[in-house]
Design an enzyme around this catalytic site. Structure first.
Site, PDB file in Angstrom:
ATOM      1  N   ILE A   1       0.909  -1.141   0.000  1.00  0.00           N
ATOM      2  CA  ILE A   1       0.000   0.000   0.000  1.00  0.00           C
ATOM      3  C   ILE A   1       0.956   1.200   0.000  1.00  0.00           C
ATOM      4  O   ILE A   1       1.871   1.277   0.827  1.00  0.00           O
ATOM      5  CB  ILE A   1      -0.951  -0.029   1.226  1.00  0.00           C
ATOM      6  CG1 ILE A   1      -1.847   1.213   1.292  1.00  0.00           C
ATOM      7  CG2 ILE A   1      -0.212  -0.180   2.540  1.00  0.00           C
ATOM      8  CD1 ILE A   1      -2.934   1.127   2.393  1.00  0.00           C
ATOM      9  N   SER A   2       0.791   2.095  -0.956  1.00  0.00           N
ATOM     10  CA  SER A   2       1.765   3.187  -1.104  1.00  0.00           C
ATOM     11  C   SER A   2       1.820   4.057   0.149  1.00  0.00           C
ATOM     12  O   SER A   2       0.867   4.131   0.929  1.00  0.00           O
ATOM     13  CB  SER A   2       1.403   4.077  -2.296  1.00  0.00           C
ATOM     14  OG  SER A   2       1.281   3.322  -3.465  1.00  0.00           O
TER      15      SER A   2
END
Ligand code: SAH
Length: 255
Positions: free
Chosen positions: A104-105
């Site tokens: 997840i960035s």
């Protein structure tokens, strides 16, 4: 006399009823036309909400200035997009692992890319790399019409479940993002959250003239955040916006 009195009260009652009906119709059309949630997922007093607020404040200090992006960061419960064991890290400005060795960035990266999209309410956006679904939720919060593709079937399923539970209903697809979604093109904006070595040509063709793509371009050692604007049917203009590190965009699909 008594008739006049009756009329006096009828008008305000009519106005209240008309306003309520109007509100109901607006709500219904918002939830059907767009993919936006119909309720706020976090209550205003929850500890997560406070953490999200502080996260948004931190991003503002780091240079994110788009108020709608910051509001979306405050409103989306990031802890619900990651494994419960990692939830204590959910509101730190860090990328975190999700299933299938993906990530997840980092919130800053999500905010930075979203800011580069300069979204207007109702714009049609294609995201490549649904991953956890967090970025898709941010786009829904900003009232975009969201399409998102993921190449891992498991991630597609998990993201769909998380997003729908929270009341977000973007158009999710399991497939190879290199192909895009020609049947739903053109898009106002296209966002890549995985990095190809070079710009995917088929995706450029799915942009409307005047629209643009935000994409980290480059090999595994690092990428340049690139904005590619379609200025005419045949002409594209590129600008660079700093160095980032993303997971690679890979061809084909997987379980
Ligand atoms: N936007 C995501 C970030 C996920 S990381 C989030 O908010 O969580 C990038 C994602 O892109 C990964 O899930 C990876 O599986 C996916 N991906 C990589 N190549 C792809 C491709 N060709 N098509 C679709 N998704 C791809």
């Amino acid at each position: 006399m008594s008739i006049q009195k009756g009329k006096k009260y009828l008008l305000p009652v009519f106005i209240v009823v008309a306003c309520c009906a109007g509100l109901l119709i607006t709500r219904a059309s918002n939830s059907s036309n767009r993919n936006r949630k119909t309720e706020t997922p976090m209550t205003t007093t929850s500890p997560q909400n406070e953490k999200a607020r502080r996260l948004a404040e931190g991003l503002k200090r780091k240079g994110i200035s788009d108020k709608r992006v910051l509001a979306a960061i405050e409103n989306v419960p990031r802890h619900l997009f990651i494994d419960e064991e990692l939830s204590e890290y959910a509101y730190l400005d860090r990328a975190l692992p999700i299933e299938k060795e993906q990530t997840i960035s980092q919130p800053y990266t999500v905010a930075y890319q979203t800011q580069l999209l300069e979204l207007k309410s109702g714009e049609k956006v294609l995201e490549i790399g649904t991953g956890s679904g967090y970025q898709a939720a941010i786009l829904c919060e900003m009232d975009a019409e969201v399409y998102s593709i993921e190449r891992y079937h498991q991630l597609y399923l998990t993201a769909k479940e998380t997003l729908n539970k929270l009341g977000y209903h973007p158009n999710l697809f399991y497939g190879d993002g290199f192909e895009g979604l020609p049947e739903h093109a053109p898009f106002d904006k296209i966002l890549l959250t995985a990095a190809p070595a070079e710009v995917p040509k088929k995706l450029l063709q799915q942009l409307r003239v005047g629209g643009w793509m935000v994409a980290p371009l480059g090999g595994r050692m690092g990428q340049k955040m690139t904005v590619i604007k379609r200025v005419s049917e045949e002409e594209f203009r590129e600008s660079e916006h700093g160095d980032f590190i993303f997971v690679p965009m890979q061809k084909g699909t997987a379980k």
